[in-house]
Design an enzyme around this catalytic site. Structure first.
Site, PDB file in Angstrom:
ATOM      1  N   LYS A  72       0.807  -1.226   0.000  1.00 32.25           N
ATOM      2  CA  LYS A  72       0.000   0.000   0.000  1.00 32.25           C
ATOM      3  C   LYS A  72       0.840   1.275   0.000  1.00 32.25           C
ATOM      4  O   LYS A  72       0.410   2.296  -0.543  1.00 32.25           O
ATOM      5  CB  LYS A  72      -0.955  -0.002   1.201  1.00 32.25           C
ATOM      6  N   ASP A 109     -10.358   2.232   1.697  1.00 31.23           N
ATOM      7  CA  ASP A 109     -10.568   1.742   3.067  1.00 31.23           C
ATOM      8  C   ASP A 109     -11.238   2.813   3.932  1.00 31.23           C
ATOM      9  O   ASP A 109     -12.120   2.508   4.733  1.00 31.23           O
ATOM     10  CB  ASP A 109      -9.231   1.350   3.707  1.00 31.23           C
TER      11      ASP A 109
END
Length: 279
Positions: A72, A109
């Site tokens: 990420k 997210d």
């Protein structure tokens, strides 16, 4: 972007380890529901060292990528652009590949957490507690920046982690106070408790669930329920689980990659539930 059902497009989830990922189940369910019969979604074991090579090999048939740990942050310098949301936590979990090959990173997210809470009627809280201080905890702080009007107490195991969470709070505009993990039972009295720790970490806290708990957001989905979530639910509290988060962030990914809105939330959740039940 105009999407035709006959267009053969590719997407995938990358990470290491990756065999456990439910993303293929969720995205494929969305493609079936949307009638995108020529779309495929796979999983690839990719670590930080092999990421650049994988991205360099993407052809014009690629629509997007989902990213999990440890990619990420590593992906950021390999992209043409990242969203403000992704930049706020220095984490990208979604890459959209344009027709000209341009790669744009986003973080679903954070809005996924907000959407999962809103689905359960949690629009705003005046305070919250976060259990843990890892990468998911920083995303939780970013989500809380949108819905929490007061203090967030982060329960951590070290002074280094405490300082890190305070820095994230300053960066995200969240009033963060830190407390030692040994006092984590106190967190359970907050209006919203967000558990971001690995499996088994909060098991010992189950005996400390208050008689009338408020809302628990436990980001785990396998194994489920966690001991804390099971005790919380049995005590009458509201529980938002990791599958809720996974589905809501995947909905946003599908919408960005395919251009089809809204993505089929219910069908994706049912597919995820069936896959977990089969494990």
């Amino acid at each position: 972007m105009t999407v035709r059902a006959t267009d053969a497009r590719r997407a995938a989830v990358l990470g290491s380890p990756i065999a456990h990922s439910l993303s293929p189940v969720l995205h494929r369910a969305a493609y079936r529901e949307l009638g995108l019969g020529a779309w495929t979604y796979d999983r690839f074991e990719v670590d930080e060292e092999s990421l650049a090579g994988f991205l360099g090999g993407l052809g014009p048939e690629w629509a997007g990528l989902s990213l999990t740990m440890p990619l990420k942050r590593a992906v950021i310098p390999l992209l043409d652009e990242i969203s403000g949301t992704a930049a706020s936590v220095e984490a990208v979990n979604t890459v959209v590949v344009a027709e000209d090959g341009r790669r744009t990173g986003d973080n679903t997210d954070i809005p996924g957490m907000v959407a999962a809470l809103r689905e359960r009627g949690i629009e705003q809280v005046d305070s919250a507690a976060v259990l843990g201080a890892g990468a998911t905890a920083s995303s939780a702080l970013a989500a809380l920046a949108r819905i929490c009007t007061g203090e967030v107490v982060a329960y951590v195991r070290s002074a280094e982690r405490a300082a890190e969470m305070r820095r994230w709070g300053e960066r995200l505009g969240v009033d963060v106070r830190t407390a030692d993990w040994t006092d984590a039972a106190e967190a359970l009295r907050a209006p919203l408790v967000v558990a971001t720790t690995p499996a088994g970490t909060t098991d010992a806290l189950a005996v400390a669930v208050p008689e009338r708990p408020a809302t628990l957001f436990d980001v785990l989905y396998d194994p489920w329920p966690t001991r804390l979530a099971a005790r919380w639910s049995a005590s009458g509290g509201a529980v938002v689980g990791g599958l809720d988060l996974l589905v809501h962030q995947a909905v946003l990914q599908v919408e960005q990659m395919t251009g089809c809105r809204p993505a089929p939330l219910d069908a994706m959740r049912r597919a995820g539930e069936r896959a977990l039940a089969a494990r």
